[in-house]
Scaffold this motif. Structure first.
Motif, PDB file in Angstrom:
ATOM      1  N   VAL A  50      -1.962  11.207  11.657  1.00  0.00           N
ATOM      2  CA  VAL A  50      -3.472  10.746  11.272  1.00  0.00           C
ATOM      3  C   VAL A  50      -3.612  10.685   9.851  1.00  0.00           C
ATOM      4  O   VAL A  50      -4.341   9.923   9.195  1.00  0.00           O
ATOM      5  CB  VAL A  50      -4.174  11.617  12.375  1.00  0.00           C
ATOM      6  N   SER A  51      -3.167  12.049   9.388  1.00  0.00           N
ATOM      7  CA  SER A  51      -3.687  12.223   7.752  1.00  0.00           C
ATOM      8  C   SER A  51      -2.978  11.195   6.904  1.00  0.00           C
ATOM      9  O   SER A  51      -3.794  10.880   6.054  1.00  0.00           O
ATOM     10  CB  SER A  51      -3.430  13.635   7.322  1.00  0.00           C
ATOM     11  N   ASP A  52      -1.682  10.832   7.292  1.00  0.00           N
ATOM     12  CA  ASP A  52      -0.818   9.902   6.640  1.00  0.00           C
ATOM     13  C   ASP A  52      -1.751   8.577   6.575  1.00  0.00           C
ATOM     14  O   ASP A  52      -1.910   7.691   5.651  1.00  0.00           O
ATOM     15  CB  ASP A  52       0.509   9.878   7.069  1.00  0.00           C
ATOM     16  N   THR A  53      -1.930   8.173   7.894  1.00  0.00           N
ATOM     17  CA  THR A  53      -2.661   6.639   7.811  1.00  0.00           C
ATOM     18  C   THR A  53      -4.073   6.794   7.273  1.00  0.00           C
ATOM     19  O   THR A  53      -4.395   5.901   6.508  1.00  0.00           O
ATOM     20  CB  THR A  53      -3.046   6.707   9.759  1.00  0.00           C
ATOM     21  N   LEU A  54      -4.841   7.997   7.177  1.00  0.00           N
ATOM     22  CA  LEU A  54      -6.199   7.958   6.549  1.00  0.00           C
ATOM     23  C   LEU A  54      -5.887   7.762   5.115  1.00  0.00           C
ATOM     24  O   LEU A  54      -6.715   7.144   4.258  1.00  0.00           O
ATOM     25  CB  LEU A  54      -6.754   9.221   6.856  1.00  0.00           C
ATOM     26  N   GLU A  55      -4.703   8.279   4.564  1.00  0.00           N
ATOM     27  CA  GLU A  55      -4.454   8.228   3.169  1.00  0.00           C
ATOM     28  C   GLU A  55      -4.077   6.781   2.833  1.00  0.00           C
ATOM     29  O   GLU A  55      -4.348   6.392   1.947  1.00  0.00           O
ATOM     30  CB  GLU A  55      -3.267   9.123   2.620  1.00  0.00           C
ATOM     31  N   GLN A  56      -3.598   6.350   3.632  1.00  0.00           N
ATOM     32  CA  GLN A  56      -3.109   4.736   3.408  1.00  0.00           C
ATOM     33  C   GLN A  56      -4.345   3.859   3.527  1.00  0.00           C
ATOM     34  O   GLN A  56      -4.521   3.229   2.738  1.00  0.00           O
ATOM     35  CB  GLN A  56      -2.183   4.147   4.579  1.00  0.00           C
ATOM     36  N   ILE A  57      -5.469   4.140   4.347  1.00  0.00           N
ATOM     37  CA  ILE A  57      -6.433   3.322   4.478  1.00  0.00           C
ATOM     38  C   ILE A  57      -7.225   3.610   3.055  1.00  0.00           C
ATOM     39  O   ILE A  57      -7.790   2.724   2.552  1.00  0.00           O
ATOM     40  CB  ILE A  57      -7.268   3.962   5.548  1.00  0.00           C
ATOM     41  N   ASP A  58      -7.323   4.732   2.727  1.00  0.00           N
ATOM     42  CA  ASP A  58      -7.870   5.081   1.599  1.00  0.00           C
ATOM     43  C   ASP A  58      -7.194   4.252   0.241  1.00  0.00           C
ATOM     44  O   ASP A  58      -7.832   3.844  -0.729  1.00  0.00           O
ATOM     45  CB  ASP A  58      -7.914   6.477   1.148  1.00  0.00           C
ATOM     46  N   THR A  59      -5.929   4.502   0.138  1.00  0.00           N
ATOM     47  CA  THR A  59      -5.446   3.517  -0.844  1.00  0.00           C
ATOM     48  C   THR A  59      -5.445   2.091  -0.699  1.00  0.00           C
ATOM     49  O   THR A  59      -5.890   1.487  -1.799  1.00  0.00           O
ATOM     50  CB  THR A  59      -3.678   3.857  -0.615  1.00  0.00           C
ATOM     51  N   ALA A  60      -5.531   1.555   0.464  1.00  0.00           N
ATOM     52  CA  ALA A  60      -5.833  -0.002   0.695  1.00  0.00           C
ATOM     53  C   ALA A  60      -7.477  -0.283   0.189  1.00  0.00           C
ATOM     54  O   ALA A  60      -7.427  -1.177  -0.442  1.00  0.00           O
ATOM     55  CB  ALA A  60      -5.629  -0.237   2.077  1.00  0.00           C
ATOM     56  N   LEU A  61      -8.397   0.528   0.548  1.00  0.00           N
ATOM     57  CA  LEU A  61      -9.594   0.350   0.096  1.00  0.00           C
ATOM     58  C   LEU A  61      -9.912   0.366  -1.424  1.00  0.00           C
ATOM     59  O   LEU A  61     -10.403  -0.264  -1.993  1.00  0.00           O
ATOM     60  CB  LEU A  61     -10.547   1.154   0.978  1.00  0.00           C
ATOM     61  N   ALA A  62      -8.981   1.483  -1.874  1.00  0.00           N
ATOM     62  CA  ALA A  62      -9.242   1.496  -3.388  1.00  0.00           C
ATOM     63  C   ALA A  62      -8.484   0.428  -4.135  1.00  0.00           C
ATOM     64  O   ALA A  62      -9.029  -0.071  -4.968  1.00  0.00           O
ATOM     65  CB  ALA A  62      -8.423   2.791  -4.033  1.00  0.00           C
ATOM     66  N   LEU A  63      -7.270  -0.219  -3.531  1.00  0.00           N
ATOM     67  CA  LEU A  63      -6.913  -1.418  -4.121  1.00  0.00           C
ATOM     68  C   LEU A  63      -7.695  -2.651  -4.008  1.00  0.00           C
ATOM     69  O   LEU A  63      -7.879  -3.257  -5.095  1.00  0.00           O
ATOM     70  CB  LEU A  63      -5.638  -1.753  -3.211  1.00  0.00           C
ATOM     71  N   VAL A  64      -8.449  -2.481  -2.879  1.00  0.00           N
ATOM     72  CA  VAL A  64      -9.326  -3.707  -2.930  1.00  0.00           C
ATOM     73  C   VAL A  64     -10.521  -3.499  -3.896  1.00  0.00           C
ATOM     74  O   VAL A  64     -11.122  -4.816  -4.544  1.00  0.00           O
ATOM     75  CB  VAL A  64      -9.808  -4.057  -1.602  1.00  0.00           C
ATOM     76  N   ARG A  65     -10.973  -2.375  -4.012  1.00  0.00           N
ATOM     77  CA  ARG A  65     -12.251  -2.199  -4.980  1.00  0.00           C
ATOM     78  C   ARG A  65     -11.599  -2.367  -6.468  1.00  0.00           C
ATOM     79  O   ARG A  65     -12.343  -2.936  -7.179  1.00  0.00           O
ATOM     80  CB  ARG A  65     -12.553  -0.896  -4.951  1.00  0.00           C
ATOM     81  N   VAL A 103       0.895  -1.122  -0.097  1.00  0.00           N
ATOM     82  CA  VAL A 103      -0.171  -0.046  -0.039  1.00  0.00           C
ATOM     83  C   VAL A 103       0.763   1.280   0.027  1.00  0.00           C
ATOM     84  O   VAL A 103       0.517   2.282  -0.712  1.00  0.00           O
ATOM     85  CB  VAL A 103      -0.865   0.008   1.136  1.00  0.00           C
ATOM     86  N   TRP A 104       1.865   1.320   0.690  1.00  0.00           N
ATOM     87  CA  TRP A 104       2.708   2.240   0.702  1.00  0.00           C
ATOM     88  C   TRP A 104       3.382   2.430  -0.426  1.00  0.00           C
ATOM     89  O   TRP A 104       3.415   3.687  -1.291  1.00  0.00           O
ATOM     90  CB  TRP A 104       3.789   2.225   2.053  1.00  0.00           C
ATOM     91  N   THR A 105       3.789   1.473  -1.166  1.00  0.00           N
ATOM     92  CA  THR A 105       4.740   1.456  -2.384  1.00  0.00           C
ATOM     93  C   THR A 105       3.831   2.047  -3.566  1.00  0.00           C
ATOM     94  O   THR A 105       4.260   2.988  -4.428  1.00  0.00           O
ATOM     95  CB  THR A 105       5.277   0.103  -2.646  1.00  0.00           C
ATOM     96  N   LEU A 106       2.611   1.702  -3.478  1.00  0.00           N
ATOM     97  CA  LEU A 106       1.474   1.957  -4.425  1.00  0.00           C
ATOM     98  C   LEU A 106       1.077   3.517  -4.245  1.00  0.00           C
ATOM     99  O   LEU A 106       0.764   4.114  -5.274  1.00  0.00           O
ATOM    100  CB  LEU A 106       0.213   1.321  -4.370  1.00  0.00           C
ATOM    101  N   ARG A 107       1.212   4.217  -3.282  1.00  0.00           N
ATOM    102  CA  ARG A 107       1.146   5.563  -3.005  1.00  0.00           C
ATOM    103  C   ARG A 107       2.243   6.400  -3.794  1.00  0.00           C
ATOM    104  O   ARG A 107       1.922   7.447  -4.160  1.00  0.00           O
ATOM    105  CB  ARG A 107       1.085   5.818  -1.379  1.00  0.00           C
ATOM    106  N   GLN A 108       3.406   5.686  -3.842  1.00  0.00           N
ATOM    107  CA  GLN A 108       4.353   6.359  -4.604  1.00  0.00           C
ATOM    108  C   GLN A 108       4.343   6.377  -6.269  1.00  0.00           C
ATOM    109  O   GLN A 108       4.821   6.988  -6.899  1.00  0.00           O
ATOM    110  CB  GLN A 108       5.909   5.775  -4.174  1.00  0.00           C
ATOM    111  N   SER A 109       3.370   5.082  -6.384  1.00  0.00           N
ATOM    112  CA  SER A 109       3.364   4.605  -8.058  1.00  0.00           C
ATOM    113  C   SER A 109       1.814   4.350  -7.958  1.00  0.00           C
ATOM    114  O   SER A 109       1.524   3.197  -8.230  1.00  0.00           O
ATOM    115  CB  SER A 109       4.258   3.521  -8.154  1.00  0.00           C
TER     116      SER A 109
END
Length: 354
Positions: free
Chosen positions: A99-114, A50-56
């Motif tokens: 907190v904002s970084d963590t929320l961004e991570q959650i959003d990226t993870a949920l988008a990945l699953v969708r 998830v962190w890697t995908l935030r960069q790409s």
């Protein structure tokens, strides 16, 4: 179960041919490993994709890419049936950024699953984990998130994370668990137990890890670690922590980080042998820490998730019974989730939210 057997082995056998194996691993053992993983796939405790995908953000994990070590084809080839997606932000994030970084991570993870509904399935419970496996999907759990997000007595933040699907919290680095649990730290543990959020003790000092393991009514985990007695490393756990995990019915999940285990598949197997000997067969799991870009040091034979059958084959050759291997790959992780859910139901009858 027949559908599951059709789902994993064909890809796995194609990816893990005899010519790819270390010389000490007979191809017959790999066939047995593939068969075992078709029924008891890997529940991997830690992946940083998830962190890697935030960069790409435009990377396609349906297609193998040599620049990143995790994608759906290689997860399937390795017999991975459940994945815990780490949502830890960069270590340098300040208190007001975490907190904002963590929320961004959650959003990226949920988008990945969708984005990959045919491969991934959001999982919130042990039943979801089993259901995803039976439907040929990779159960995707969100967490850990950092304990540093819970500041100024903000247990509401923990409840908000739970509502977003997070099921693991990492206390390491949090002021309430830095040198031992503060009064607020004890409330965090109680609330995590009430919500069925697992506590991940990775990175906690040994004394703190033992204290949290003893304070929690639900099992705790260490999502990516190895045996400090074999390889001294800040991320590895000593035997006192392993014994505390055994007493708490917790789970130590062994990583595939060369710095923590050594640079060979056989070295990783040595760490698994040690954790099993000290913590017990019901308290050992796998948390490879894949999800990184090309160039991260990995043990030979375990450079990406498709290597799991090689490791299981090595353990078979070392005499691990298939019953214990089924616990290592799947059963122990599912049991910890079920135990946490049972504890949460009991806690909700006894006490309101903190």
């Amino acid at each position: 179960m027949a559908d599951l057997q059709d789902e994993f082995p064909a890809d796995t056998a194609a990816c893990v041919g005899a010519e790819d194996l270390p010389a000490a691993v007979p191809s017959g053992s790999v066939d047995r490993a593939v068969g075992l993983l078709s029924v008891h796939p890997v529940a991997d405790g830690h992946n940083t994709l998830v962190w890697t995908l935030r960069q790409s953000p435009y990377h396609d994990i349906d297609t193998p890419d040599t620049n990143v070590d995790t994608d759906i084809p290689r997860l399937r080839a390795g017999g991975v049936g459940a994945q815990f997606w780490s949502l830890l932000p960069r270590e340098a994030a300040s208190a007001d950024q975490v907190v904002s970084d963590t929320l961004e991570q959650i959003d990226t993870a949920l988008a990945l699953v969708r984005r990959y509904p045919d491969g991934l399935c959001l999982a919130l419970t042990a039943d979801d984990m089993a259901d995803a496996r039976n439907r040929g999907r990779i159960a995707s759990f969100l967490g850990p998130v950092p304990g540093r997000t819970l500041i100024d007595g903000a247990l509401g933040t923990l409840r908000a994370f739970h509502a977003l699907g997070v099921r693991i919290l990492a206390p390491a680095g949090a002021p309430w668990a830095d040198e031992g649990l503060t009064p607020f730290g004890h409330e965090v543990v109680k609330e995590a137990n009430r919500l069925a959020i697992l506590l991940d003790l990775t990175g906690c000092p040994p004394a703190v890890a033992c204290q949290i393991a003893g304070a929690s009514k639900a099992p705790v985990i260490v999502s990516h670690t190895a045996a400090a007695s074999l390889t001294p490393h800040p991320g590895n756990v000593n035997d006192d922590v392993l014994l505390a995990l055994r007493a708490a019915n917790g789970l130590a999940m062994v990583t595939f980080d060369s710095a923590q285990t050594g640079d060979s598949l056989h070295a990783v197997a040595d760490h698994l042998d040690h954790v099993r000997a000290v913590a017990g067969a019901t308290c050992v799991g796998l948390g490879a820490s894949f999800g990184t870009e090309h160039g991260t040091p990995r043990p030979t034979g375990l450079t990406d998730p498709s290597g799991y059958p090689r490791l299981i084959a090595e353990l078979l050759d070392r005499g691990w019974p298939e019953t214990e291997l089924s616990l290592l790959t799947w059963g122990n992780a599912q049991r910890v989730l079920r135990d946490a859910e049972f504890t949460a139901r009991a806690a909700q009858h006894r006490r309101p939210a903190s």
